[in-house]
Design an enzyme around this catalytic site. Structure first.
Site, PDB file in Angstrom:
ATOM      1  NE  ARG A 182     -52.475  41.271  49.204  1.00 54.71           N
ATOM      2  CZ  ARG A 182     -51.389  40.938  48.510  1.00 54.71           C
ATOM      3  NH1 ARG A 182     -51.214  41.365  47.291  1.00 54.71           N
ATOM      4  NH2 ARG A 182     -50.462  40.172  49.049  1.00 54.71           N
ATOM      5  CG  HIS A 206     -47.435  40.327  53.393  1.00 60.23           C
ATOM      6  ND1 HIS A 206     -48.506  39.459  53.394  1.00 60.23           N
ATOM      7  CD2 HIS A 206     -46.908  40.271  52.137  1.00 60.23           C
ATOM      8  CE1 HIS A 206     -48.619  38.911  52.194  1.00 60.23           C
ATOM      9  NE2 HIS A 206     -47.659  39.390  51.412  1.00 60.23           N
ATOM     10  CD  GLN A 217     -43.956  37.086  51.296  1.00 57.94           C
ATOM     11  OE1 GLN A 217     -44.861  37.322  50.517  1.00 57.94           O
ATOM     12  NE2 GLN A 217     -42.970  36.259  51.004  1.00 57.94           N
ATOM     13  CG  ASP A 223     -41.332  44.761  50.057  1.00 58.05           C
ATOM     14  OD1 ASP A 223     -41.778  44.508  48.921  1.00 58.05           O
ATOM     15  OD2 ASP A 223     -42.054  45.153  51.003  1.00 58.05           O
ATOM     16  CB  CYS A 260     -42.318  39.545  49.638  1.00 59.43           C
ATOM     17  SG  CYS A 260     -42.094  41.289  49.250  1.00 59.43           S
ATOM     18  NE  ARG A 310     -47.595  34.314  51.114  1.00 59.86           N
ATOM     19  CZ  ARG A 310     -48.142  35.368  50.487  1.00 59.86           C
ATOM     20  NH1 ARG A 310     -47.436  36.062  49.623  1.00 59.86           N
ATOM     21  NH2 ARG A 310     -49.384  35.747  50.763  1.00 59.86           N
TER      22      ARG A 310
END
Ligand code: CP
Ligand code: NVA
Length: 300
Positions: A100, A127, A130, A218, A258, A286
């Protein structure tokens, strides 16, 4: 797959295969697995995380492997030594790397250098893990991945960009409502459209959610953008996912986020805790979706 950097790098068949494995590992979680027995996965974090770190650590452990958390305080990628050399050295110890980080190019550079699979656990651009968990959630909630309408309301950032990538592989309708200047990446949009993606970009949130099966949002200020918080609050004021907005969607619409959520900004308590919300199933997924990715990349 050699790496999992972007959903644009895989095709529809691979997405469906990963979602199938994700559903299986979820259903059979209690039985345990040993796909990663004797294997170590480095988890490199340059940004904070709740879901990504915990779900990867637990996921590697439940597949019989050993997760190794690495922070940039120690390795100082690009400062103490080059990203290239870090990729080469880590490859001599571990069987896979999740990263990340900020610049997407750093993730790509690491993957190019590494001799083991690299998984993108979020960059400023994308991402992808996700969206695999999100699609699993949509399917579980009875949405047809081929002809659902997904309305993304808010910042056209990494999460929205990965939805654009997914629309390049699956024929669902994606509507993205963002204020001017905050639309998803133009290059990724063009690439997805060239593969037939049904994506519509607009600035009207109510229009985007009309009859939608999935409403997604988001944060307005992503990790690394904290200096723009006030400006972003002003720009996104009319993009809040609240009860009025949700009322315009299909009666059985689900609301996804998310997470982490900034409650009272991009989403209200009444929506995130309300009957349409699937956000905690989404967070759980996830774990399962990433197990599927690791099994494909590193499993025996
Ligand atoms: N959704 C997500 O990636 O959460 P974290 O930032 O907590 O990992
Ligand atoms: N867009 C958000 C997603 C967090 C999971 C961020 O980058 O901070």
């Amino acid at each position: 797959m050699n790496d999992f950097i972007s959903i644009a790098d895989i095709d529809r068949a691979k997405m469906e295969e990963l979602l199938e494995i994700a559903a299986t590992v979820k259903r059979e979680r209690a039985a345990g697995r040993s796909d990663l027995a004797g294997k170590t996965v480095a988890l490199v974090f340059h940004k904070p995380s709740l879901r990504t770190r915990q779900s990867f650590e637990v996921g590697v452990f439940e597949l019989g492997g050993h997760p190794m958390y690495v922070t940039d305080r120690e390795i100082k990628m690009g400062q103490r030594e080059s990203t290239h050399d870090i990729g080469k050295v880590l490859s001599r110890y571990v069987h896979g790397i999740m990263i990340r980080t900020f610049a997407h190019s750093d993730c790509v550079e690491l993957a190019d250098a590494a001799d083991v699979p690299v998984i993108n656990g979020l960059t400023d651009l994308l991402h992808p893990c996700q969206i695999m968990g999100d699609l699993q959630t949509c399917a579980e909630r009875g949405k047809a991945l081929d002809d659902m309408v997904v309305a993304f309301v808010g910042d056209g950032n990494n999460v929205a960009n990965s939805w654009v990538n997914a629309a390049g592989n699956l024929p669902f309708e994606l509507r993205i409502a963002s204020p001017s200047g905050y639309e998803p990446d133009a290059g990724l949009l063009a690439e997805a459209r060239s593969k037939g993606a049904n994506v519509n970009i607009m600035d009207d949130a109510a229009r985007a959610v009309e009859g939608a099966d999935v409403i997604y949002t988001d944060v307005w200020t992503s990790m690394g953008q904290e200096g723009e918080t006030d400006e972003r609050r002003a720009a996104f004021r009319s993009y809040q996912v609240n009860d009025d907005l949700v009322a315009g969607a299909a009666d059985d619409a689900i609301v996804l986020h998310c997470l982490p959520a900034h409650r009272g900004e991009e989403i209200t308590d009444s929506v995130i805790d309300g009957p349409h919300s699937a956000v905690f199933d989404q967070a759980e997924n996830r774990l399962h979706a990433q197990k599927a990715i690791m099994i494909d990349l590193m499993g025996e």
